[in-house]
Motif scaffolding. Structure first.
Motif, PDB file in Angstrom:
ATOM      1  N   GLN A 275      38.681 -17.646  22.115  1.00  0.00           N
ATOM      2  CA  GLN A 275      38.004 -18.652  21.285  1.00  0.00           C
ATOM      3  C   GLN A 275      36.575 -18.881  21.757  1.00  0.00           C
ATOM      4  O   GLN A 275      35.649 -19.013  20.947  1.00  0.00           O
ATOM      5  N   VAL A 276      36.382 -18.919  23.072  1.00  0.00           N
ATOM      6  CA  VAL A 276      35.045 -19.122  23.617  1.00  0.00           C
ATOM      7  C   VAL A 276      34.139 -17.927  23.297  1.00  0.00           C
ATOM      8  O   VAL A 276      32.991 -18.095  22.872  1.00  0.00           O
ATOM      9  N   ILE A 277      34.673 -16.733  23.498  1.00  0.00           N
ATOM     10  CA  ILE A 277      33.855 -15.537  23.325  1.00  0.00           C
ATOM     11  C   ILE A 277      33.511 -15.306  21.850  1.00  0.00           C
ATOM     12  O   ILE A 277      32.357 -15.015  21.493  1.00  0.00           O
ATOM     13  N   VAL A 278      34.505 -15.444  20.994  1.00  0.00           N
ATOM     14  CA  VAL A 278      34.290 -15.178  19.560  1.00  0.00           C
ATOM     15  C   VAL A 278      33.338 -16.201  18.961  1.00  0.00           C
ATOM     16  O   VAL A 278      32.627 -15.917  17.989  1.00  0.00           O
ATOM     17  N   ALA A 279      33.266 -17.388  19.543  1.00  0.00           N
ATOM     18  CA  ALA A 279      32.344 -18.413  19.047  1.00  0.00           C
ATOM     19  C   ALA A 279      30.884 -18.042  19.305  1.00  0.00           C
ATOM     20  O   ALA A 279      29.972 -18.721  18.828  1.00  0.00           O
ATOM     21  N   GLU A 280      30.656 -16.971  20.077  1.00  0.00           N
ATOM     22  CA  GLU A 280      29.310 -16.469  20.374  1.00  0.00           C
ATOM     23  C   GLU A 280      28.396 -17.586  20.881  1.00  0.00           C
ATOM     24  O   GLU A 280      27.496 -18.045  20.173  1.00  0.00           O
TER      25      GLU A 280
END
Length: 358
Positions: A275-280
């Motif tokens: 979730q953190v990574i995909v939120a860019e």
């Protein structure tokens, strides 16, 4: 005038003679009685001597029998300790009795090389059956002990370590006990991780990790730090439980069980980091998160080795995903800069502008 005197003396002599004969007869009678008594006494002495010799022989046999029983049989107390009931706790005396059974089982092989083979085979069979009963009871107790180790703080008792030392002679029971311990600790670690995310510590200190979800770098770092500490703690618990085990492959056993324990937190960890990574959150943060994942991958693998495949694979997947999105973000920024500044020809100027844009 001499007549009466002569006859008087003659009468006296006859009387004396009768007395002497009577005394002689009495002496002969007494001598006969003494001879008979001596014969009886001698016969009694012979019989007494035989009885004393028989008594000594029987005493020697009793001593040999006592020594045999002491060497090849258990006392009633030792038998009760080994058989016991399922509700009775295991104590150090149990392991002493179990050691006696193993020693008797080994020593009885001496009888098989003598003319006492039948007794040796009977004792060996008796000890083998008693061993199986004892190991079965020990396994049940150890299994129940492991099932109670579901608290976040785990206290390994010295008796549990002794139990694992004894169970190493039964590889199947030893393996099942490790599986039971791993299952109990896996549940405890998953519950502890979720509590750390949502509830925090006792009294609210430390604060719940998810309260920092707005700060991606700290959020990911706190989760990995908690997992790193939990992994080290679980390894310490296993080392304490297996400290007396001497078979080969103990370190591999520890790594395998720790891998199973930490596998339970992989899914909740992966979902949150994704979730953190995909939120860019930006190229710079992605770069820092990528390095953070790489650091903890290296640190945790140093604790448990590469056998904790699921956990290390999860962290590696998140590291690769962060790198991929980082490069995608960097490429996107580069494209925007190229559109705005199409006349840039110096690579140095391009990089300076790129970081200024960040």
């Amino acid at each position: 005038s001499s007549g009466p005197t002569f006859y008087g003396k003659r009468g006296e002599l006859e009387s004396i003679n009768e007395d002497v004969q009577a005394m002689s007869s009495c002496c002969e009678d007494m001598s006969s009685r003494l001879k008979a008594a001596k014969e009886q006494t001698q016969d009694l002495i012979v019989k007494t001597t035989k009885l004393q010799a028989e008594n000594q022989r029987l005493e020697m046999k009793a001593q040999v029998a006592d020594a045999f029983i002491a060497k090849f049989q258990l006392t009633p107390d030792e038998m009760n300790l080994l058989r016991g009931t399922k509700d009775e706790p295991i104590t150090e005396d149990f392991f002493k009795a179990l050691g006696r059974v193993k020693q008797i089982h080994d020593d009885v092989k001496i009888l098989l090389r003598t003319n006492q083979q039948r007794a040796g085979l009977e004792i060996m069979e008796q000890m083998a059956l008693l061993q199986e009963t004892s190991y079965e009871r020990l396994y049940r107790w150890t299994q129940n002990e492991c099932r109670t180790l579901t608290q976040e703080s785990c206290d390994i008792s010295p008796v549990l370590a002794q139990a694992m030392e004894a169970l190493q002679d039964r590889p199947v029971l030893y393996k099942y006990t490790l599986d039971e311990f791993g299952t109990a600790r896996r549940s405890a670690v998953v519950r502890g991780f979720i509590d750390a995310l949502t509830r925090g510590g006792l009294g609210g200190t430390p604060r719940p990790i998810e309260m920092h979800s707005h700060d991606p770098l700290r959020y990911v770092g706190d989760m990995l730090a908690w997992l790193h500490q939990a992994t080290a703690s679980e390894k310490e618990h296993l080392e304490a439980m297996l400290k007396l085990v001497t078979i080969q492959g103990v370190e591999e056993n520890i790594q395998e069980v720790v891998g199973h324990i930490t596998e339970g937190v992989c899914r909740p960890l992966k979902v949150r980091i994704e979730q953190v990574i995909v939120a860019e959150p930006g190229a710079v943060l992605l770069y820092k998160i990528s390095n953070l994942l790489k650091f903890y991958h290296h640190t945790i693998s140093g604790i448990v080795g590469n056998s904790a495949a699921t956990l290390l694979t999860t962290i590696e997947e998140m590291h690769l995903l962060s790198k991929k999105i980082f490069f995608n973000s960097l490429s996107l920024h580069a494209s925007k800069l190229m559109d705005k500044v199409s006349s840039i020809t110096s690579p140095v100027s391009f990089l300076l502008l790129l970081f200024a844009f960040q």
